[in-house]
Design a protein around this motif. Structure first.
Motif, PDB file in Angstrom:
ATOM      1  N   VAL A   1      -2.996   6.177   0.069  1.00 49.67           N
ATOM      2  CA  VAL A   1      -4.389   5.819  -0.190  1.00 49.67           C
ATOM      3  C   VAL A   1      -5.284   7.025   0.086  1.00 49.67           C
ATOM      4  O   VAL A   1      -5.382   7.472   1.233  1.00 49.67           O
ATOM      5  CB  VAL A   1      -4.829   4.628   0.697  1.00 49.67           C
TER       6      VAL A   1
ATOM      7  N   TRP B   1      -5.668  11.672   2.836  1.00 50.49           N
ATOM      8  CA  TRP B   1      -4.967  10.459   2.424  1.00 50.49           C
ATOM      9  C   TRP B   1      -4.134   9.933   3.577  1.00 50.49           C
ATOM     10  O   TRP B   1      -3.814  10.649   4.525  1.00 50.49           O
ATOM     11  CB  TRP B   1      -4.092  10.675   1.179  1.00 50.49           C
TER      12      TRP B   1
ATOM     13  N   LEU C   1       0.842  -1.178   0.000  1.00 52.21           N
ATOM     14  CA  LEU C   1       0.000   0.000   0.000  1.00 52.21           C
ATOM     15  C   LEU C   1       0.882   1.233   0.000  1.00 52.21           C
ATOM     16  O   LEU C   1       1.811   1.336   0.791  1.00 52.21           O
ATOM     17  CB  LEU C   1      -0.883   0.032   1.248  1.00 52.21           C
TER      18      LEU C   1
ATOM     19  N   LYS D   1      -4.978   0.742   8.054  1.00 50.12           N
ATOM     20  CA  LYS D   1      -4.655  -0.276   7.047  1.00 50.12           C
ATOM     21  C   LYS D   1      -5.785  -1.308   6.941  1.00 50.12           C
ATOM     22  O   LYS D   1      -6.184  -1.706   5.844  1.00 50.12           O
ATOM     23  CB  LYS D   1      -3.347  -0.970   7.422  1.00 50.12           C
TER      24      LYS D   1
ATOM     25  N   VAL E   1      -8.852   0.526   5.179  1.00 49.31           N
ATOM     26  CA  VAL E   1      -8.809   0.773   3.731  1.00 49.31           C
ATOM     27  C   VAL E   1      -8.722  -0.525   2.924  1.00 49.31           C
ATOM     28  O   VAL E   1      -9.085  -0.538   1.743  1.00 49.31           O
ATOM     29  CB  VAL E   1      -7.655   1.730   3.311  1.00 49.31           C
ATOM     30  N   THR E   2      -8.265  -1.599   3.550  1.00 48.90           N
ATOM     31  CA  THR E   2      -8.228  -2.859   2.804  1.00 48.90           C
ATOM     32  C   THR E   2      -9.547  -3.628   2.929  1.00 48.90           C
ATOM     33  O   THR E   2      -9.763  -4.604   2.231  1.00 48.90           O
ATOM     34  CB  THR E   2      -7.075  -3.780   3.279  1.00 48.90           C
TER      35      THR E   2
END
Ligand code: CA
Length: 242
Positions: free
Chosen positions: A146, A152, A143, A178, A181-182
């Protein structure tokens, strides 16, 4: 993908026609399948075999699916559990996630959706638990920066564009972001965050999680009571929306 294809799934379902239909379709996808017709059988199977995933109907004779979940988690068994709930039973979903299920699918389910959920859970599992296979598992999904809304997060520099400009986030804040966003648009339980970020799978106190969420909302939400990105799912956890 090959390790996913060889995964072994325990299907716990008392309605024989559904169980056999699931077995047929899962085997066609290359999974190995074992069946249990009630909660007690499921617990017996899990005690003597290692499964990569448990597909668990919640309405079961003898021991119901919620109790199966609860007992496994209490015994530190963190095999991914996908529960099958009936339509119009929102309480079942919330309860299931509270007692430790990872995800849910509503019956009557769409086969393609069910298979996608199964794949998703197995993928997460592989990313989390296969440190030998691929070197450093934490870095597996590479990553960078993002973006979401006006903000971001940069997972390489640990910096983020916040309401107060570019700032460095803490290690825990980065780890929670993390996961968010995943896994967007999914309910992430406090228990999951405790297990994955704090490595405290059975810790009763979720205040550490709440504190990080407060910090993240301060960074990324103009109004914490009406969040755009980090939503609360009452009594369960959070859902991140881009
Ligand atoms: Ca049932």
């Amino acid at each position: 993908m090959s390790e996913t294809a060889a995964a072994t799934i325990l299907v716990v379902e008392d309605e024989e026609a559904i169980a056999e239909g699931l077995r047929f379709n899962l085997e066609r996808k290359g999974y190995r399948v074992d069946l249990a017709a009630d909660g007690q059988q499921a617990l017996n199977r899990v005690a003597s075999h290692r499964f990569d995933l448990i597909l668990l109907d919640v309405r079961l004779p003898k021991v119901d699916g919620f109790e199966v979940c609860q007992r496994l988690r209490r015994d530190n068994n963190f095999t991914p559990i996908l529960i099958l709930t009936a339509r119009n039973q929102a309480d079942d979903i919330v309860h299931g996630l509270q007692v430790g299920a990872d995800d849910y699918v509503v019956k009557p389910f769409d086969l393609a959706e069910l298979l996608a959920r199964i794949e998703g859970l197995l993928r997460r599992q592989g990313w989390k638990r296969d440190p030998e296979s691929n070197g450093n598992e934490e870095e597996a999904p590479e990553l960078g920066r993002v973006p979401f809304g006006e903000y971001w997060v940069d997972f390489r520099s640990w910096q983020a564009k916040t309401r107060d400009g570019v700032q460095e986030l803490s290690r825990k804040e980065m780890a929670v972001m993390k996961i968010f966003v995943t896994r967007p648009n999914q309910v992430i339980t406090r228990r999951e965050l405790l297990a994955e970020v704090w490595e405290l799978p059975n810790h009763p106190n979720t205040r550490v999680v709440d504190n990080v969420i407060v910090a993240l909302r301060k960074a990324f939400e103009e109004n914490s009571w009406r969040p755009h990105h980090i939503h609360s799912v009452r009594g369960v956890g959070y859902r991140f929306v881009f």
